[in-house]
Structures are given as structure tokens and as C-alpha cells.
Scaffold this motif. Structure first.
Motif, PDB file in Angstrom:
ATOM      1  N   ARG A  69     -24.656  12.837  99.970  1.00 53.29           N
ATOM      2  CA  ARG A  69     -25.834  13.706  99.828  1.00 53.29           C
ATOM      3  C   ARG A  69     -25.707  14.946 100.720  1.00 53.29           C
ATOM      4  O   ARG A  69     -26.039  16.065 100.297  1.00 53.29           O
ATOM      5  N   GLN A  70     -25.241  14.768 101.934  1.00 57.01           N
ATOM      6  CA  GLN A  70     -25.080  15.912 102.833  1.00 57.01           C
ATOM      7  C   GLN A  70     -24.021  16.876 102.305  1.00 57.01           C
ATOM      8  O   GLN A  70     -24.205  18.103 102.343  1.00 57.01           O
ATOM      9  N   TRP A  71     -22.924  16.336 101.828  1.00 57.07           N
ATOM     10  CA  TRP A  71     -21.866  17.173 101.261  1.00 57.07           C
ATOM     11  C   TRP A  71     -22.367  17.949 100.051  1.00 57.07           C
ATOM     12  O   TRP A  71     -22.085  19.147  99.897  1.00 57.07           O
ATOM     13  N   ASP A  72     -23.130  17.283  99.188  1.00 58.68           N
ATOM     14  CA  ASP A  72     -23.640  17.945  97.992  1.00 58.68           C
ATOM     15  C   ASP A  72     -24.623  19.058  98.360  1.00 58.68           C
ATOM     16  O   ASP A  72     -24.648  20.116  97.718  1.00 58.68           O
ATOM     17  N   ALA A  73     -25.423  18.841  99.398  1.00 62.44           N
ATOM     18  CA  ALA A  73     -26.337  19.896  99.854  1.00 62.44           C
ATOM     19  C   ALA A  73     -25.550  21.100 100.361  1.00 62.44           C
ATOM     20  O   ALA A  73     -25.943  22.254 100.137  1.00 62.44           O
ATOM     21  N   LEU A  74     -24.435  20.852 101.049  1.00 61.88           N
ATOM     22  CA  LEU A  74     -23.583  21.943 101.508  1.00 61.88           C
ATOM     23  C   LEU A  74     -22.997  22.698 100.317  1.00 61.88           C
ATOM     24  O   LEU A  74     -23.028  23.939 100.274  1.00 61.88           O
ATOM     25  N   ARG A  75     -22.483  21.968  99.343  1.00 60.35           N
ATOM     26  CA  ARG A  75     -21.919  22.619  98.149  1.00 60.35           C
ATOM     27  C   ARG A  75     -22.971  23.466  97.441  1.00 60.35           C
ATOM     28  O   ARG A  75     -22.710  24.619  97.056  1.00 60.35           O
TER      29      ARG A  75
END
Length: 303
Positions: A69-75
Motif C-alpha cells: 500500500r505504501q509503495w502504491d501510494a508513492l507510485r
């Protein structure tokens, strides 16, 4: 609202990619964002099963779903800011493959691949090499010296800052100069918490023939001689505090105007806002358990 007004707000109160309104000085230098192309790898297999830096502790639980989820928010933050994000498939058994910055340095379309110091990460380099070849990069060189790519190589627009001391061999610096055809400046890291250059320094705005680059860095991460070099090259640099360095605030990504950085790096955000940049906070709490942040997850594909 100033950056200081968000002190104490956690991820539930300020989501991934959130911006903060800042009281700017009366006169600030205008900043221009330029579209970027990034390569990222989802943390589908992310965990901490070994320790190769002081941040990693296999006894501390990791929430892989939260890391995703954190990675997707960054993307999504990058895409919202107008940047292109390419995605490489994650490979089972390579939990740190999410840290794409460590697997290649690209300048003007030329690629210098990676050669990892830790055997646990060695196989990542070949997966990224294959991605470059499949996606039209024709000038791809794999290094003979240990070289952890954008972890220790930072492009300023006019020269390549090259870290050493913990991961990348000094010999990789001359190899990068020969492969990429750009001038290289060596910098020695001395604090094991800041084992890569990209957790001790980042470029806010790139330089050109007529404009000097602007960087931010944490002085205590560098040897005395390297610190003198930084002061000589970048007299107007943003100087990070111990707090902002310790939350990996310098593992940030800038497009020349927008600066994406960890949510805890409030003081650093206020400093860059005073220089005319726009901070965008993201939560990287799970990824930080492996010593990574926004920049670690982000390889820039230049040219």
C-alpha cells in the motif's frame, strides 16, 4: 498552515502524496518541474529475512500488505505529479528488489548496471539487466567493480556524485565515468546508518552550463575531506538535521519543483519549501524497516 503545523500527524491524518501549505518567504527563486520517467518494482515479496545494514532486523515483524500500500501510494504520487512510472515484475526470493534505485544508473540513455556487495541481493542485477534489454536500452554495461547504482551514484545534471565507504567500491567510480561519459566526484561515507549516498544526500534541482545544482545533505554522514568538497561544490545547499536524516528524509525525490519525502521529515520539508519547492509527504514506515525510502524505490530513466 505551515509545515510545523503537521507535527505529530500520522499516516491516517496525512495520506500518501499529501502536500503541505507553507508560508514562503517574500521572495523565492522560481522552481520548474520537469517530467521524469521512473522504474519501480512492487514489494510483493518484501520482508526482512536477513540484515545487511543497521536498519534491518529479521526479528521485527514486517507487514507486506502495508508495504504494498505504501509503495502504491508513492507510485500514484509520481503519476499525479505528471511523471511516467514503468514497473518491473518482482521475483520470489528477492525481498529487496523493491529498491529499484540500487540496480542501475541511467544517464543520456546509457546504462551502467549493478554488482551487489551482499550475496543476498546479487541476483537482482540480472533481472534489471534483462528489463533494460527488453525495453529498448541498447547501451547496457554490467560493472566489474561492486557498484550499487543510484544507491551510491547521484546525478546533478552536470556531474555524478559517487559514494563509497560501505557498499560501492572506489574503483566503480572510474568505471562509471568511462561507461557513462560524465565527470565523477567521489564522496566517502562514514556513518553505517547512511550506508548509501542516497540516504545522506539528494538533488533538489539539477544544474546546467549556466545554473548551479542545489542539493540537500547531512554533514555528519561524510568524511571531513568529502564534507569540504560538498561545501565547495554546493555552498547554498540545504543542510539536514539529525532528526530528518534519521527518518531517511534525505532519501527523497525531486523533479525540480516537487519534492517527495517521508512524512516524518517535517523540518526538511520546511527548509525546501522556503527555497521555493513543494513538499509531498509519503508514508514509508514498512519499507524503512529494510533501510529504504522513496528514492530507494525509484530508479530514474534519463534519456
Amino acid at each position: 498552515m505551515t509545515v510545523a503545523d503537521v507535527q505529530g500527524i500520522g499516516p491516517s491524518g496525512l495520506g500518501g502524496g499529501a502536500t503541505v501549505a507553507v508560508d514562503h518567504p517574500a521572495v523565492v527563486e522560481p522552481r520548474l518541474a520537469t517530467p521524469r520517467r521512473y522504474l519501480m518494482c512492487p514489494p510483493e515479496h518484501f520482508t526482512v529475512s536477513y540484515a545487511i545494514n543497521p536498519w534491518m532486523n529479521p526479528e521485527v515483524a514486517v507487514d507486506t500488505a502495508e508495504a504494498i500500500r505504501q509503495w502504491d501510494a508513492l507510485r500514484r504520487t509520481y503519476e499525479r505529479l505528471g511523471h511516467t512510472v514503468e514497473v518491473i515484475d518482482a521475483e520470489p526470493g528477492l525481498p529487496d528488489m523493491v529498491f529499484a534505485a540500487n540496480s542501475g544508473t541511467v544517464v543520456d540513455g546509457r546504462v551502467l548496471g549493478a554488482r551487489f556487495r551482499a550475496p543476498e541481493r546479487a541476483a537482482e542485477a540480472e533481472h534489471y539487466r534483462r528489463w533494460f534489454v527488453r525495453n529498448g536500452f541498447r547501451d547496457v554495461v554490467m560493472p566489474s567493480c561492486t557498484n550499487e547504482a543510484e544507491g551510491d551514484f547521484t546525478w546533478t545534471g552536470s556531474l555524478l556524485l559517487a559514494g563509497t565507504g560501505f557498499r560501492t567500491d572506489p574503483g566503480a567510480h572510474s568505471e562509471a565515468q568511462e561507461t557513462l561519459g560524465v565527470p565523477v566526484v567521489s564522496l566517502r561515507l562514514i556513518d553505517p546508518r547512511y550506508y548509501h549516498l542516497d540516504v545522506a544526500l539528494f538533488v533538489l534541482s539539477e544544474g546546467s552550463a549556466t545554473v548551479a545544482p542545489l542539493v540537500a545533505y547531512y554533514p555528519e554522514a561524510f568524511s571531513p575531506g568529502s564534507l569540504r568538497v560538498l561545501r565547495r561544490l554546493f555552498p547554498d545547499a540545504v543542510i539536514a538535521t539529525e532528526h530528518d536524516a534519521a527518518c531517511l528524509g534525505l532519501n527523497a525525490v525531486s523533479d525540480g519543483r516537487n519534492v517527495v519525502l517521508p512524512i516524518e521529515a517535517v523540518g526538511l520539508a520546511e527548509q525546501v519549501a522556503q527555497r521555493g519547492f513543494e513538499p509531498h509527504f509519503v508514508d514509508i514506515g514498512e519499507l524503512r524497516k529494510s533501510g529504504g525510502g522513496p528514492k530507494c524505490c525509484t530508479m530514474e530513466l534519463r534519456g
